[in-house]
Design a protein around this motif. Structure first.
Motif, PDB file in Angstrom:
ATOM      1  N   SER A 101       0.570  -0.909  -0.212  1.00  0.00           N
ATOM      2  CA  SER A 101       0.187  -0.468   0.098  1.00  0.00           C
ATOM      3  C   SER A 101       0.844   1.614   0.113  1.00  0.00           C
ATOM      4  O   SER A 101       1.964   1.168  -0.177  1.00  0.00           O
ATOM      5  N   ALA A 102       0.164   2.760  -0.235  1.00  0.00           N
ATOM      6  CA  ALA A 102       0.963   3.927   0.308  1.00  0.00           C
ATOM      7  C   ALA A 102       0.401   3.895   1.590  1.00  0.00           C
ATOM      8  O   ALA A 102      -0.699   4.257   2.144  1.00  0.00           O
ATOM      9  N   TYR A 103       1.538   5.086   2.134  1.00  0.00           N
ATOM     10  CA  TYR A 103       1.355   5.754   3.634  1.00  0.00           C
ATOM     11  C   TYR A 103       1.838   7.055   3.800  1.00  0.00           C
ATOM     12  O   TYR A 103       3.039   7.412   2.914  1.00  0.00           O
ATOM     13  N   LEU A 104       1.924   7.801   5.182  1.00  0.00           N
ATOM     14  CA  LEU A 104       1.831   8.702   5.212  1.00  0.00           C
ATOM     15  C   LEU A 104       2.305   8.743   6.609  1.00  0.00           C
ATOM     16  O   LEU A 104       1.496   8.707   7.156  1.00  0.00           O
ATOM     17  N   TYR A 105       4.057   9.554   7.196  1.00  0.00           N
ATOM     18  CA  TYR A 105       3.987   9.440   8.556  1.00  0.00           C
ATOM     19  C   TYR A 105       4.643  11.006   8.366  1.00  0.00           C
ATOM     20  O   TYR A 105       5.683  11.117   8.601  1.00  0.00           O
ATOM     21  N   GLY A 106       3.610  11.908   9.546  1.00  0.00           N
ATOM     22  CA  GLY A 106       4.136  12.862   9.795  1.00  0.00           C
ATOM     23  C   GLY A 106       4.330  13.142  10.725  1.00  0.00           C
ATOM     24  O   GLY A 106       4.034  12.855  11.759  1.00  0.00           O
ATOM     25  N   LEU A 107       5.235  14.476  11.247  1.00  0.00           N
ATOM     26  CA  LEU A 107       5.971  14.118  12.658  1.00  0.00           C
ATOM     27  C   LEU A 107       5.674  15.651  13.024  1.00  0.00           C
ATOM     28  O   LEU A 107       6.024  16.993  11.592  1.00  0.00           O
ATOM     29  N   CYS A 108       4.387  16.200  13.324  1.00  0.00           N
ATOM     30  CA  CYS A 108       4.334  17.738  13.775  1.00  0.00           C
ATOM     31  C   CYS A 108       5.368  18.360  14.875  1.00  0.00           C
ATOM     32  O   CYS A 108       6.462  17.615  15.411  1.00  0.00           O
TER      33      CYS A 108
END
Length: 246
Positions: free
Chosen positions: A94-101
């Protein structure tokens, strides 16, 4: 690419590609599945470089930027970062986003696999609104003008938060500029492999990721001081390895 060739040879050896009607897309899908390929987008809203890890492997991401990582070989991928311990498992294929705020919290997103879903993901610590009416309005521009626009009426987008944007009927490859509440930013250049596939990605999800939003930036001009927002943002298409043919 050598690894893909090895997998292709293995699939041919086992007869997996011998059924009639097996075209290029079928081959790409079979190879990606055999490799357990994932496309993981890492976004860093902090003002310093951050080391993200995928199954323990280091991925350095510069401040207020994002990076696409294509990974293979596992059924499951655990993404984390060295700033705050926040491991998130992502299943293969699949495809993902992992974002650090900026606040050191984490926001993730994944491809839905259905109708296109667009989200505005605010990794900054600022509240996005449009003044008294508190609407978030996003407009997509192409070379010839407006492609699509949508508003989240009566809502604000808080720091380290997200909202689904009800917008459709446009071609992703045609988007040149994105406007968020009267602030414009240019869509970044994609890698050659991704750019070559953009015309085929018109149904994939994507995220409009706000990396920085500073509403109190003063700019001095003759005879007065104008206060203008500073924004850094990007578009992250949640396209799988099969869709990107990588």
């Amino acid at each position: 690419m050598r690894l893909r060739s090895i997998v292709l040879a293995g699939l041919l050896g086992t007869g997996a590609l011998m059924s009639s009607g097996c075209g290029t897309e079928d081959v790409t899908s079979l190879i990606s599945s055999a490799l357990n390929t994932n496309v993981i987008n890492l976004a860093n809203a902090r003002t310093a470089q951050v080391d993200f890890t995928i199954n323990g492997e280091s991925n350095l991401v510069n401040s207020q930027t994002n990076k696409m990582a294509v990974v293979t070989g596992s059924d499951n991928y655990v993404v984390n970062n060295i700033v705050v311990d926040s491991p998130v498992p992502f299943a293969a294929d699949s495809a993902y986003l992992y974002g650090l705020c900026v606040s050191d919290n984490v926001i993730t997103d994944s491809a839905t696999g259905g109708a296109r879903q667009i989200e505005v993901i605010n990794l900054s610590d600022a509240v996005l609104d449009a003044g008294a009416d508190q609407n978030i309005t996003v407009t997509l521009y192409g070379d010839a003008g407006v492609l699509a626009t949508a508003s989240l009426s009566g809502q604000i987008l808080g720091g380290c938060n997200r909202e689904v944007l009800p917008i459709s009927n446009f071609t992703l490859s045609a988007v040149k500029t994105v406007e968020v509440n009267d602030i414009n930013y240019t869509v970044p250049a994609y890698s050659d492999e991704v750019a070559a596939k953009l015309d085929e990605l018109n149904d994939v999800d994507f995220d409009i990721v706000i990396l920085q939003y500073d509403s109190a930036t003063a700019a001095s001009v003759p005879a007065k001081i104008i206060v203008q927002p500073t924004i850094k943002a990007t578009i992250v298409p949640l396209a799988t390895a099969t869709e990107l043919a990588i």
